[in-house]
Design a protein around this motif. Sequence first.
Motif, PDB file in Angstrom:
ATOM      1  N   ALA A  62       0.794  -1.288   0.082  1.00 48.31           N
ATOM      2  CA  ALA A  62       0.175  -0.120  -0.059  1.00 48.31           C
ATOM      3  C   ALA A  62       0.713   1.089  -0.136  1.00 48.31           C
ATOM      4  O   ALA A  62       2.154   1.180   0.367  1.00 48.31           O
ATOM      5  CB  ALA A  62      -0.857   0.023   1.197  1.00 48.31           C
ATOM      6  N   THR A  63       0.223   2.300  -0.253  1.00 46.05           N
ATOM      7  CA  THR A  63       1.023   3.641  -0.536  1.00 46.05           C
ATOM      8  C   THR A  63       0.191   4.627   0.317  1.00 46.05           C
ATOM      9  O   THR A  63      -1.039   4.570   0.303  1.00 46.05           O
ATOM     10  CB  THR A  63       1.274   4.072  -1.723  1.00 46.05           C
ATOM     11  OG1 THR A  63       2.310   3.173  -2.460  1.00 46.05           O
ATOM     12  CG2 THR A  63       2.096   5.373  -1.889  1.00 46.05           C
ATOM     13  N   ILE A  64       0.933   5.467   1.160  1.00 45.41           N
ATOM     14  CA  ILE A  64       0.173   6.804   1.803  1.00 45.41           C
ATOM     15  C   ILE A  64       0.920   8.143   1.086  1.00 45.41           C
ATOM     16  O   ILE A  64       2.099   7.978   0.874  1.00 45.41           O
ATOM     17  CB  ILE A  64       0.398   6.742   3.093  1.00 45.41           C
ATOM     18  CG1 ILE A  64      -0.127   5.684   3.905  1.00 45.41           C
ATOM     19  CG2 ILE A  64      -0.136   8.224   3.933  1.00 45.41           C
ATOM     20  CD1 ILE A  64       0.362   5.468   5.263  1.00 45.41           C
ATOM     21  N   GLU A  65       0.163   8.936   0.465  1.00 48.43           N
ATOM     22  CA  GLU A  65       0.730  10.366  -0.074  1.00 48.43           C
ATOM     23  C   GLU A  65       0.528  11.333   1.016  1.00 48.43           C
ATOM     24  O   GLU A  65      -0.714  11.517   1.336  1.00 48.43           O
ATOM     25  CB  GLU A  65      -0.038  10.498  -1.508  1.00 48.43           C
ATOM     26  CG  GLU A  65       0.649  11.784  -1.844  1.00 48.43           C
ATOM     27  CD  GLU A  65      -0.126  12.317  -3.206  1.00 48.43           C
ATOM     28  OE1 GLU A  65       0.040  13.677  -3.476  1.00 48.43           O
ATOM     29  OE2 GLU A  65      -0.586  11.546  -3.859  1.00 48.43           O
ATOM     30  N   LEU A  66       1.424  11.789   1.196  1.00 52.86           N
ATOM     31  CA  LEU A  66       1.525  12.975   2.343  1.00 52.86           C
ATOM     32  C   LEU A  66       1.759  14.498   1.711  1.00 52.86           C
ATOM     33  O   LEU A  66       2.791  14.432   0.815  1.00 52.86           O
ATOM     34  CB  LEU A  66       2.533  12.889   3.278  1.00 52.86           C
ATOM     35  CG  LEU A  66       2.500  11.193   4.291  1.00 52.86           C
ATOM     36  CD1 LEU A  66       3.718  11.363   4.958  1.00 52.86           C
ATOM     37  CD2 LEU A  66       1.285  11.490   4.743  1.00 52.86           C
ATOM     38  N   ASN A  67       1.117  15.518   1.922  1.00 49.42           N
ATOM     39  CA  ASN A  67       1.117  16.799   1.284  1.00 49.42           C
ATOM     40  C   ASN A  67       1.906  17.461   2.592  1.00 49.42           C
ATOM     41  O   ASN A  67       1.471  17.237   3.548  1.00 49.42           O
ATOM     42  CB  ASN A  67      -0.003  17.586   0.999  1.00 49.42           C
ATOM     43  CG  ASN A  67      -0.190  17.148  -0.647  1.00 49.42           C
ATOM     44  OD1 ASN A  67      -1.441  17.024  -0.940  1.00 49.42           O
ATOM     45  ND2 ASN A  67       0.443  16.494  -1.386  1.00 49.42           N
ATOM     46  N   HIS A 153      -9.160  17.343   7.349  1.00 51.49           N
ATOM     47  CA  HIS A 153      -8.150  16.415   7.273  1.00 51.49           C
ATOM     48  C   HIS A 153      -8.050  15.241   8.425  1.00 51.49           C
ATOM     49  O   HIS A 153      -8.221  15.748   9.388  1.00 51.49           O
ATOM     50  CB  HIS A 153      -6.710  16.984   7.486  1.00 51.49           C
ATOM     51  CG  HIS A 153      -6.576  18.215   6.725  1.00 51.49           C
ATOM     52  ND1 HIS A 153      -6.249  17.843   5.149  1.00 51.49           N
ATOM     53  CD2 HIS A 153      -6.628  19.412   6.605  1.00 51.49           C
ATOM     54  CE1 HIS A 153      -5.872  18.952   4.668  1.00 51.49           C
ATOM     55  NE2 HIS A 153      -6.184  19.796   5.266  1.00 51.49           N
ATOM     56  N   LYS A 154      -8.351  13.956   8.118  1.00 50.70           N
ATOM     57  CA  LYS A 154      -8.536  12.970   9.093  1.00 50.70           C
ATOM     58  C   LYS A 154      -7.187  12.708   9.837  1.00 50.70           C
ATOM     59  O   LYS A 154      -7.147  12.628  11.041  1.00 50.70           O
ATOM     60  CB  LYS A 154      -8.989  11.637   8.439  1.00 50.70           C
ATOM     61  CG  LYS A 154     -10.574  11.714   7.986  1.00 50.70           C
ATOM     62  CD  LYS A 154     -10.798  10.250   7.459  1.00 50.70           C
ATOM     63  CE  LYS A 154     -10.913   9.142   8.347  1.00 50.70           C
ATOM     64  NZ  LYS A 154     -11.638   7.868   7.745  1.00 50.70           N
ATOM     65  N   PHE A 171      -2.426  13.696   5.274  1.00 50.67           N
ATOM     66  CA  PHE A 171      -2.529  12.482   4.523  1.00 50.67           C
ATOM     67  C   PHE A 171      -3.362  12.677   3.580  1.00 50.67           C
ATOM     68  O   PHE A 171      -4.808  12.996   3.640  1.00 50.67           O
ATOM     69  CB  PHE A 171      -3.176  11.382   5.426  1.00 50.67           C
ATOM     70  CG  PHE A 171      -2.186  10.982   6.685  1.00 50.67           C
ATOM     71  CD1 PHE A 171      -1.161  11.665   7.411  1.00 50.67           C
ATOM     72  CD2 PHE A 171      -2.165   9.317   6.657  1.00 50.67           C
ATOM     73  CE1 PHE A 171      -0.647  11.113   8.257  1.00 50.67           C
ATOM     74  CE2 PHE A 171      -1.097   8.926   7.766  1.00 50.67           C
ATOM     75  CZ  PHE A 171      -0.288  10.026   8.369  1.00 50.67           C
ATOM     76  N   ARG A 172      -2.894  12.767   2.300  1.00 53.61           N
ATOM     77  CA  ARG A 172      -3.828  13.161   0.956  1.00 53.61           C
ATOM     78  C   ARG A 172      -4.590  11.876   0.571  1.00 53.61           C
ATOM     79  O   ARG A 172      -5.771  11.962   0.265  1.00 53.61           O
ATOM     80  CB  ARG A 172      -2.942  13.637  -0.175  1.00 53.61           C
ATOM     81  CG  ARG A 172      -3.752  13.821  -1.087  1.00 53.61           C
ATOM     82  CD  ARG A 172      -2.982  14.673  -2.279  1.00 53.61           C
ATOM     83  NE  ARG A 172      -3.712  15.027  -3.353  1.00 53.61           N
ATOM     84  CZ  ARG A 172      -3.597  14.622  -4.689  1.00 53.61           C
ATOM     85  NH1 ARG A 172      -2.620  13.875  -4.980  1.00 53.61           N
ATOM     86  NH2 ARG A 172      -4.389  14.961  -5.687  1.00 53.61           N
ATOM     87  N   TYR A 173      -4.033  10.739   0.452  1.00 55.16           N
ATOM     88  CA  TYR A 173      -4.661   9.649  -0.067  1.00 55.16           C
ATOM     89  C   TYR A 173      -3.820   8.287   0.574  1.00 55.16           C
ATOM     90  O   TYR A 173      -2.587   8.422   1.165  1.00 55.16           O
ATOM     91  CB  TYR A 173      -4.464   9.335  -1.458  1.00 55.16           C
ATOM     92  CG  TYR A 173      -5.165  10.377  -2.408  1.00 55.16           C
ATOM     93  CD1 TYR A 173      -6.350   9.787  -2.418  1.00 55.16           C
ATOM     94  CD2 TYR A 173      -4.819  10.975  -3.199  1.00 55.16           C
ATOM     95  CE1 TYR A 173      -7.479  10.594  -3.301  1.00 55.16           C
ATOM     96  CE2 TYR A 173      -5.537  11.507  -3.998  1.00 55.16           C
ATOM     97  CZ  TYR A 173      -6.824  11.536  -4.070  1.00 55.16           C
ATOM     98  OH  TYR A 173      -7.591  12.371  -4.808  1.00 55.16           O
ATOM     99  N   ALA A 174      -4.505   7.183   0.868  1.00 53.10           N
ATOM    100  CA  ALA A 174      -4.032   5.921   1.416  1.00 53.10           C
ATOM    101  C   ALA A 174      -4.559   4.956   0.456  1.00 53.10           C
ATOM    102  O   ALA A 174      -5.715   4.718   0.532  1.00 53.10           O
ATOM    103  CB  ALA A 174      -4.357   5.686   2.699  1.00 53.10           C
ATOM    104  N   GLY A 188     -11.376  11.196   2.560  1.00 52.42           N
ATOM    105  CA  GLY A 188     -11.767   9.840   1.943  1.00 52.42           C
ATOM    106  C   GLY A 188     -10.579   9.037   2.352  1.00 52.42           C
ATOM    107  O   GLY A 188     -10.609   7.760   2.008  1.00 52.42           O
ATOM    108  N   VAL A 189      -9.711   9.274   3.272  1.00 54.51           N
ATOM    109  CA  VAL A 189      -8.541   8.454   3.602  1.00 54.51           C
ATOM    110  C   VAL A 189      -9.035   7.530   4.592  1.00 54.51           C
ATOM    111  O   VAL A 189      -9.695   7.668   5.520  1.00 54.51           O
ATOM    112  CB  VAL A 189      -7.512   9.391   4.408  1.00 54.51           C
ATOM    113  CG1 VAL A 189      -6.363   8.426   4.913  1.00 54.51           C
ATOM    114  CG2 VAL A 189      -6.767  10.162   3.463  1.00 54.51           C
TER     115      VAL A 189
END
Length: 193
Positions: A62-67, A153-154, A171-174, A188-189
């Motif tokens: 899995a990948t988590i995208e952080l801004n 932001h969750k 956390f932008r996407y997971a 939506g994370v």
Amino acid sequence: MSFAAYYADPEPHEHFTVVRLFEEAFTAALPTGGIAAFRSTFGDPNAGSSDAGWYLDLASGATIELNCNGGAGNGGGGPLGQTAESIVYGPAAAPAAVPDVPTDGSGRVRLADVEAWIAAVVTHAAPVDQDGQSWLRDVERYSLRPDRGASPHKYGVTARTHAGGGTFIYFRYATPRGQQPRGEQYTGVPDAV
């Protein structure tokens, strides 16, 4: 000034100095438990628009995208925070032990555990002098906010400076292994991937 030129500029700009410091700390703290690798989103056309960002590649695939964005205190700011913020020292943020990021029985990682890891790594990244002084005032985890529903932001971390500025890691996407980001970014994370 373009972002690329600004980011590469050797002159000290507090936010980007902090970003580089965090990148070095993340790299030094990996791999750990469920987090296998860390890489920059800089130059990736699929990444969100922000001052900087990273991907956390999990052991599960899995990948988590952080801004990562910054806001300056003491009159700093401008486009991309181009006006330097004065560095102000005060009592260092209370250190927390850097936790491992465990996986559950199915190999998934809870984002709250990743958030706790980021907060601890960020706290340890800020140098503290012999008098216990640092430019880092505190680190806040978004999932622990009492007014969590008031923010889009969750999960995320805010690192605040004594000068009044801050660096915000969202956390932008997971996304699970083999999937593309879907749903609303930030809100939506999922809670685990």
